[in-house]
Design an enzyme around this catalytic site. Structure first.
Site, short mmCIF file in Angstrom:
data_model
loop_
_atom_site.label_atom_id
_atom_site.label_comp_id
_atom_site.label_asym_id
_atom_site.label_seq_id
_atom_site.Cartn_x
_atom_site.Cartn_y
_atom_site.Cartn_z
N GLY A 11 -38.71 131.58 90.70
CA GLY A 11 -40.00 131.42 90.05
C GLY A 11 -40.58 130.04 90.29
O GLY A 11 -39.85 129.04 90.34
N ARG A 72 -38.21 135.73 95.99
CA ARG A 72 -36.82 136.09 95.71
C ARG A 72 -36.30 136.83 96.93
O ARG A 72 -37.03 137.58 97.58
CB ARG A 72 -36.73 136.95 94.45
CG ARG A 72 -37.33 136.23 93.24
CD ARG A 72 -37.04 136.93 91.94
NE ARG A 72 -37.78 136.32 90.84
CZ ARG A 72 -37.43 135.22 90.20
NH1 ARG A 72 -36.32 134.59 90.56
NH2 ARG A 72 -38.16 134.75 89.22
N ASP A 103 -31.29 128.52 88.28
CA ASP A 103 -29.88 128.87 88.37
C ASP A 103 -29.56 129.72 89.60
O ASP A 103 -28.61 129.43 90.34
CB ASP A 103 -29.48 129.62 87.09
CG ASP A 103 -28.00 129.90 87.03
OD1 ASP A 103 -27.23 128.95 86.78
OD2 ASP A 103 -27.60 131.06 87.22
N THR A 125 -37.63 124.97 86.82
CA THR A 125 -37.82 126.22 86.10
C THR A 125 -38.45 125.92 84.76
O THR A 125 -38.01 124.99 84.06
CB THR A 125 -36.50 126.98 85.91
OG1 THR A 125 -36.69 128.03 84.96
CG2 THR A 125 -35.39 126.08 85.43
N ASP A 127 -38.20 127.56 82.11
CA ASP A 127 -37.37 128.03 80.98
C ASP A 127 -36.49 126.93 80.38
O ASP A 127 -36.03 127.07 79.25
CB ASP A 127 -36.48 129.19 81.41
CG ASP A 127 -37.28 130.46 81.66
OD1 ASP A 127 -38.42 130.55 81.18
OD2 ASP A 127 -36.76 131.37 82.34
N ASP A 129 -33.45 126.25 81.10
CA ASP A 129 -32.21 126.95 80.76
C ASP A 129 -30.99 126.51 81.57
O ASP A 129 -30.01 127.23 81.66
CB ASP A 129 -32.41 128.46 80.93
CG ASP A 129 -32.82 128.84 82.35
OD1 ASP A 129 -33.08 127.94 83.18
OD2 ASP A 129 -32.89 130.06 82.64
N ARG A 171 -36.57 134.66 78.18
CA ARG A 171 -35.84 135.85 77.76
C ARG A 171 -34.46 135.51 77.18
O ARG A 171 -34.01 136.12 76.21
CB ARG A 171 -35.68 136.81 78.94
CG ARG A 171 -35.09 138.17 78.57
CD ARG A 171 -35.20 139.13 79.73
NE ARG A 171 -36.58 139.38 80.08
CZ ARG A 171 -37.36 140.28 79.48
NH1 ARG A 171 -36.90 140.98 78.46
NH2 ARG A 171 -38.61 140.45 79.87
#
Length: 319
Positions: A11, A72, A103, A125, A127, A129, A171
């Protein structure tokens, strides 16, 4: 180290262009040839590569997205795809590779590193995360986008006396919801790391209404229940008209914040520096405002720690 390739994978995230700019200009300053690999690992497999110069990265530090584009690539996870990528690296005389992504992108970078290709990862990213670094490039820009949206939604919600569920990305990681909810003054924040008590959400909404509050903003991480079903339940229990706003991919775009630009510039510079120092298989990150680097295995093994202290602050301040 005469030739370094750079690619963006997975992303997109605001600040990727600032990192690309830093990689290109640091490389050229050190008389290293920089090759831009387009469309991530897909471009690496298919040889979609072009040499970059100072003009290639002019006026991009403020732009969202990635000028190298991203994709991707399931093929890269296969032996055939990996071998194609290794062949392209040999054909183009690429001595080192810098991968910008999250990741999954880092796992691909580690695979190349294990095959003997000097590789460095830069965390990009929205996120946030990735456990080994305090922040990832793009996160704070996404938070600012959500906070701006909350401000606009609050205006119209107040005018109509409504509640509004604002669904944000994340998510498996609730950082966007947590930081944006705290900064945006949300009444409730629902994240995957904490159990959802819908009755507590309803109780807070009713208590606010009883003291004259005209709106209620609920920030919800995607995947933690269905936003529309939740809105229906809240409406049934409180009699408050409840709307849903799903921000979606608007969170990925936009001009990166100064913080993301500065962090991306530092990380891009450091990534090139590591390759020139003969270091490889490293993930660049930031801890306590200092740029750090860790072995891929160590970086990928560290789990994100949810800021329960911030969650508690948000809960208390939203009474």
């Amino acid at each position: 180290m005469k030739t370094i390739g750079v690619l963006t994978s997975g992303g997109d995230a605001p600040g990727m262009n600032a990192a690309i700019r830093a990689v290109v200009r640091t490389g050229i300053y050190n008389q290293v040839r920089i090759l831009g690999i387009k469309q991530g690992y897909n471009g690496l497999i298919n040889g979609n590569i072009e040499e970059m110069n100072l003009s290639s990265v002019a006026d991009i530090i403020h732009r969202g997205g990635t000028i190298l584009r991203t994709a991707r690539c399931d093929e890269f996870a296969t032996d055939d795809g990996l071998n194609k990528a290794l062949n392209i690296i040999e054909v183009f005389n690429i001595d080192g590779l810098i991968v910008l992504g999250g990741d999954g992108s880092f796992k691909g970078a580690k695979t190349l590193s294990d095959k003997g290709i000097p590789t460095i990862g830069i965390p990009c990213t929205i996120d946030n995360d990735m456990g080994y670094t305090d922040y990832t490039i793009g996160f704070y820009t996404a938070v600012e986008t959500v906070v701006d949206a909350i401000s606009k939604i609050r205006d119209t919600s107040s005018s109509h006396g409504r509640a509004n569920i604002v669904e944000v990305m994340g998510r498996h990681c609730g950082d966007i919801a947590l930081y944006a909810g705290l900064a945006g003054g949300a009444e409730s924040i629902i994240v995957p790391e904490e159990n959802t008590d819908i009755d507590a959400v309803c109780r807070k909404l009713i208590q606010g209404r009883n003291r004259g509050k005209l709106h209620s903003i609920i920030v919800l991480s995607e995947g933690v229940g269905n936003a529309y079903e939740m809105a229906k339940e809240i409406e049934e229990k409180t009699s408050a008209e409840t709307r849903v706003t799903i921000l979606g991919h608007i969170q990925r775009g936009g001009t990166p914040t100064s913080f993301d630009r500065i962090m991306a510039s530092q990380m891009g510079y450091r990534a090139v520096e590591l390759l020139l120092e003969g270091k490889a298989g490293r993930a660049v990150g930031v801890r306590q405002n200092q740029i750090i680097d860790l072995d891929f295995d160590e970086a990928l093994s560290q789990k994100r720690v949810f800021r329960k202290d911030m969650y508690e602050i948000a809960r208390i301040l939203s009474i």
